[in-house]
Design a protein around this motif. Structure first.
Motif, short mmCIF file in Angstrom:
data_model
loop_
_atom_site.label_atom_id
_atom_site.label_comp_id
_atom_site.label_asym_id
_atom_site.label_seq_id
_atom_site.Cartn_x
_atom_site.Cartn_y
_atom_site.Cartn_z
N GLN A 265 -38.49 -4.59 4.95
CA GLN A 265 -39.07 -3.96 3.77
C GLN A 265 -39.40 -5.00 2.69
OE1 GLN A 265 -36.74 -1.15 1.15
NE2 GLN A 265 -38.15 0.32 2.06
N PHE A 266 -38.50 -5.96 2.53
CA PHE A 266 -38.75 -7.05 1.58
C PHE A 266 -40.05 -7.77 1.92
CE2 PHE A 266 -38.43 -11.63 0.71
CZ PHE A 266 -38.21 -11.63 -0.66
N ALA A 267 -40.21 -8.08 3.21
CA ALA A 267 -41.42 -8.79 3.66
C ALA A 267 -42.67 -7.92 3.48
CB ALA A 267 -41.26 -9.20 5.13
N ALA A 268 -42.53 -6.64 3.79
CA ALA A 268 -43.68 -5.73 3.68
C ALA A 268 -44.14 -5.58 2.24
CB ALA A 268 -43.32 -4.37 4.27
N LYS A 269 -43.18 -5.47 1.33
CA LYS A 269 -43.53 -5.33 -0.08
C LYS A 269 -44.13 -6.62 -0.65
CE LYS A 269 -40.33 -1.61 -1.28
NZ LYS A 269 -39.14 -1.21 -2.10
N LYS A 270 -43.81 -7.74 0.01
CA LYS A 270 -44.40 -9.03 -0.40
C LYS A 270 -45.79 -9.22 0.19
CE LYS A 270 -42.50 -12.58 -1.59
NZ LYS A 270 -42.57 -13.43 -2.80
N GLY A 271 -46.20 -8.28 1.06
CA GLY A 271 -47.56 -8.32 1.58
C GLY A 271 -47.73 -8.79 3.00
N ASP A 272 -46.64 -8.88 3.78
CA ASP A 272 -46.77 -9.35 5.16
C ASP A 272 -47.23 -8.20 6.05
OD1 ASP A 272 -46.03 -11.59 7.16
OD2 ASP A 272 -45.14 -9.80 8.03
N PRO A 273 -48.42 -8.31 6.69
CA PRO A 273 -48.93 -7.22 7.53
C PRO A 273 -48.04 -6.91 8.73
CG PRO A 273 -50.68 -8.80 7.01
CD PRO A 273 -49.38 -9.42 6.58
N GLY B 48 -38.53 -16.61 -1.03
CA GLY B 48 -39.76 -15.84 -1.21
C GLY B 48 -40.74 -15.84 -0.07
N CYS B 49 -40.39 -16.39 1.10
CA CYS B 49 -41.33 -16.44 2.23
C CYS B 49 -41.28 -15.12 3.00
CB CYS B 49 -41.01 -17.61 3.15
SG CYS B 49 -42.09 -17.72 4.58
N GLU B 50 -42.35 -14.34 2.92
CA GLU B 50 -42.36 -13.03 3.55
C GLU B 50 -42.38 -13.10 5.08
OE1 GLU B 50 -46.67 -13.70 2.05
OE2 GLU B 50 -44.61 -14.15 1.44
N ALA C 151 -40.90 -15.32 6.95
CA ALA C 151 -39.52 -15.60 7.37
C ALA C 151 -38.66 -14.34 7.26
CB ALA C 151 -38.93 -16.71 6.51
N ALA C 152 -38.87 -13.56 6.20
CA ALA C 152 -38.10 -12.32 6.03
C ALA C 152 -38.38 -11.35 7.17
CB ALA C 152 -38.44 -11.68 4.69
N ASN C 153 -39.65 -11.27 7.58
CA ASN C 153 -40.00 -10.39 8.70
C ASN C 153 -39.34 -10.86 9.99
OD1 ASN C 153 -41.67 -8.25 10.02
ND2 ASN C 153 -42.61 -10.01 11.01
N ASN C 154 -39.38 -12.18 10.24
CA ASN C 154 -38.75 -12.71 11.45
C ASN C 154 -37.24 -12.49 11.43
OD1 ASN C 154 -41.20 -13.59 12.43
ND2 ASN C 154 -40.99 -15.66 11.64
N LEU C 155 -36.62 -12.63 10.26
CA LEU C 155 -35.18 -12.39 10.15
C LEU C 155 -34.86 -10.92 10.40
CD1 LEU C 155 -32.44 -13.66 9.52
CD2 LEU C 155 -32.85 -13.20 7.09
N GLY C 156 -35.72 -10.03 9.89
CA GLY C 156 -35.53 -8.60 10.15
C GLY C 156 -35.58 -8.29 11.63
N GLU D 149 -42.04 -22.57 2.87
CA GLU D 149 -42.91 -22.64 4.04
C GLU D 149 -42.33 -23.58 5.10
OE1 GLU D 149 -45.40 -21.49 0.50
OE2 GLU D 149 -43.79 -22.93 0.92
N ALA D 150 -41.78 -24.72 4.65
CA ALA D 150 -41.18 -25.67 5.58
C ALA D 150 -39.90 -25.10 6.20
CB ALA D 150 -40.88 -26.98 4.86
N GLN D 151 -39.12 -24.37 5.40
CA GLN D 151 -37.91 -23.75 5.94
C GLN D 151 -38.26 -22.73 7.01
OE1 GLN D 151 -36.39 -22.37 2.18
NE2 GLN D 151 -35.16 -24.22 1.83
N HIS D 152 -39.34 -21.98 6.77
CA HIS D 152 -39.81 -21.02 7.78
C HIS D 152 -40.28 -21.76 9.03
CE1 HIS D 152 -43.18 -18.32 9.40
NE2 HIS D 152 -42.04 -17.76 9.74
#
Length: 605
Positions: free
Chosen positions: A236-244, A206-208, A210-215, A173-176
């Motif tokens: 897709q990684f973020a979406a599967k982790k539950g990020d709307p 595991g921060c979804e 951050a993955a969405n922002n990176l995408g 969370e802090a890295q994000h």
């Protein structure tokens, strides 16, 4: 442009006039922080709505099937354990939210006390939450600098708890949070490459979000090399982790690929997750899906390929230019020295830049008494000679250098070395840099380096007339200054209604003077190739005619040949222009094949 954006422009102007004014910087940081919340639609995100502890536990039960009584039992056991750290974090959350069952009223002051104690005990979750409270001014006085410091401490903790496979809550969370900071320029210099680096670390932990922002950064080509495959992988990684937000992104990526089943599925998932934009535009988007699906099902496979290829070409033209990118170039001094001894002017220049950079690093890391003036001079010379070699990865060193640059500029505001270092170090703060350079060019009218910097900044801001003015003034100082010749050609090409002959002549002037292994030589050929493409549609729809002139093909081949002369640190050569040209060539080939197939198909009389 809303009122907040207007306020930010005003504060940036004020900071440009007084770049070391901490009060203006703090107000600008707060405004940028609020704008970033608006852009991310935090006020619409169902995950961020205020909840009491009772509501939070009910939500956890509905979403993940977690029994609230078991959670409360865990809270009780933590309170009874010998280690008070976890208990302090739990109490911090209870006072932050309020807990009706435990008769705890919401109290941000008390919450901050418990999070601060947990942070003092080395708990990453306590550090992260205290940083968030400092950012928002909840229970503590708002202080973006302190918030950054707590985020940095939390981000450097182990990603997993000792002797377990459990995540160390607060680290990712802090890295994000640091990724957001560098992306928006809150407290730290705006730096898209640094933002991408922190997003990647957070996503890998595991921060979804951050993955969405990176995408999104891979999709836009901001801070990283543009790549649709990586963009989809992270989204897709973020979406599967539950990020709307990622679910919503995936629905549109699937739509572009004509995968209508997944388009509908991802859009429905976004709606189920409470994504407000997905819910608001639901009917309109479903209509668009149905219309495109009806069109696609009627197309033969070869024409469908043409449609997909044209979509890819349009995506390539929408890549956002960013000053900083995560550089994969590894500048090996001994390897460059070998090329320099063989006569490479570019390698010799890189060696000189590295020597200045290594000297600067030695001064700031090894010297007992820092010679600030000498450090600033060596760093400025590295930037002037070849700014790409200045790659500072270590976070503590980055902050130390930032502090020295600000201190030097504060004591010597007219020192060109300090000015050069400040602009390069804050390279993604485009608008403030443009204003600073405008002022500094007046006090240093014979500094070709300031004109070079100003021209580049104005190009990134799409102020091509101003960029041309900078180039023309700078070239009066030195008509053979290659970097300005190149920037002038770029500005002419991007300026609307410029005669193609003038653009090609500008690139040719650069090519005539630049070393053959200059990193912009292949790109210049690819830019010239695009100039040869016809801007008007053919009068007759005949795709087998000369859509691509011979001059375009020949210039493109010269670009490929020029790549073979590039130094190892610039290979494999990456060029968006080259990718776009190749896409056009492939598109024309598809059209030709389709036309030939149609001509060969027997027609009924």
């Amino acid at each position: 442009m809303n009122e907040l954006e207007k306020a930010i422009i005003s504060f940036e102007r004020a900071l440009a006039l007084a770049p070391l004014n901490d009060q203006v910087k703090q107000v600008l940081d707060t405004s940028r922080f609020k704008l970033s919340q608006q852009i991310r639609h935090e006020h619409l995100d169902p995950r961020l709505k205020p909840e009491t502890m009772d509501e939070h536990l009910t939500d956890m039960k509905d979403r993940f099937g977690i029994d609230p009584e078991q959670v409360r039992l865990g809270h009780l056991l933590a309170d009874m354990s010998d280690d008070p750290t976890r208990a302090n974090v739990i109490k911090g959350h209870k006072y932050f939210r309020g807990d009706t069952e435990m008769r705890i009223r919401q109290d941000y002051d008390q919450s901050a006390v418990y999070f601060a104690e947990a942070a003092r005990q080395g708990n990453a979750e306590g550090m992260y939450n205290l940083g968030m409270m400092y950012d928002r001014g909840q229970g503590v006085k708002k202080d973006h600098r302190l918030a950054t410091q707590f985020f940095e401490k939390a981000a450097l903790q182990p990603a997993q708890l000792p002797k377990t496979n459990l995540p160390n809550i607060g680290v990712a969370e802090a890295q994000h949070a640091l990724g957001l900071r560098y992306y928006n320029g809150v407290d730290v210099p705006k730096n898209y490459a640094a933002a991408a680096n922190w997003y990647k670390r957070a996503a890998e932990n595991g921060c979804e979000q951050a993955a969405n922002n990176l995408g999104i950064m891979y999709q836009d080509g901001g801070g990283v090399e543009q790549g649709s495959v990586k963009a989809e992988q992270w989204s897709q990684f973020a979406a599967k982790k539950g990020d709307p937000n990622a679910m919503y992104t995936m629905s549109h990526l699937s739509f572009k690929k004509n995968d209508f089943q997944m388009t509908r599925e991802w859009h429905q998932r976004a709606c189920n997750a409470g994504h407000v934009l997905a819910l608001t535009n639901r009917e309109k988007f479903l209509e668009e899906i149905n219309e495109r699906e009806a069109l696609v099902t009627q197309l033969p496979p070869n024409l469908l390929n043409v449609l997909n290829e044209s979509t890819r070409i349009l995506d390539l033209t929408n890549i956002k230019p960013m000053p900083s990118k995560s550089s994969s170039s590894l500048y090996k001094y001994l390897e460059l020295k070998e090329h320099a001894l063989k006569g490479s002017v570019t390698a010799k220049q890189l060696c000189m830049a590295l020597q200045h950079f290594y000297t600067a690093l030695y001064i700031i890391t090894q010297s007992e008494n820092l010679d600030e003036k000498q450090f600033i001079h060596e760093l400025a010379e590295a930037y002037r000679t070849e700014h790409r070699v200045v790659q500072i990865v270590d976070a503590d060193l980055y902050k130390q250098i930032q502090t020295v640059i600000r201190s030097s500029l504060k004591r010597h505001p007219d020192d060109e070395d300090a000015q050069i270092c400040y602009v390069y170090f804050h390279s993604d703060d485009l608008e403030p840099n443009a204003k600073l350079l405008h002022e500094w060019k007046v006090t240093h009218p014979n500094s070709i380096h300031l004109y070079d910097l100003s021209a580049a900044v104005n190009c990134f801001l799409k102020q091509y007339e101003l960029a041309l003015l900078d180039c023309n003034i700078g070239l009066k100082l030195d008509p053979n200054y290659c970097e300005l010749l190149y920037t002038k050609a770029v500005a002419l090409r991007l300026l609307p209604n410029t005669d193609q002959t003038d653009i090609i002549a500008a690139y040719q002037k650069f090519l005539a003077l630049a070393p053959k292994d200059h990193r912009k030589v292949p790109e210049s050929y690819y830019a010239m190739t695009q100039c040869y493409f016809p801007r008007e549609k053919p009068v007759k729809h005949d795709v087998t005619s000369k859509i691509i002139p011979d001059a375009a093909v020949q210039t493109y081949e010269q670009g490929l040949e020029a790549e073979r002369l590039q130094l190892p640190c610039y290979l494999p050569y990456k060029s968006t222009s080259k990718t776009a040209i190749k896409a056009v060539f492939d598109f024309v080939d598809l059209c030709k094949r389709d036309t030939l197939q149609s001509d060969q198909t027997p027609k009924q009389s």
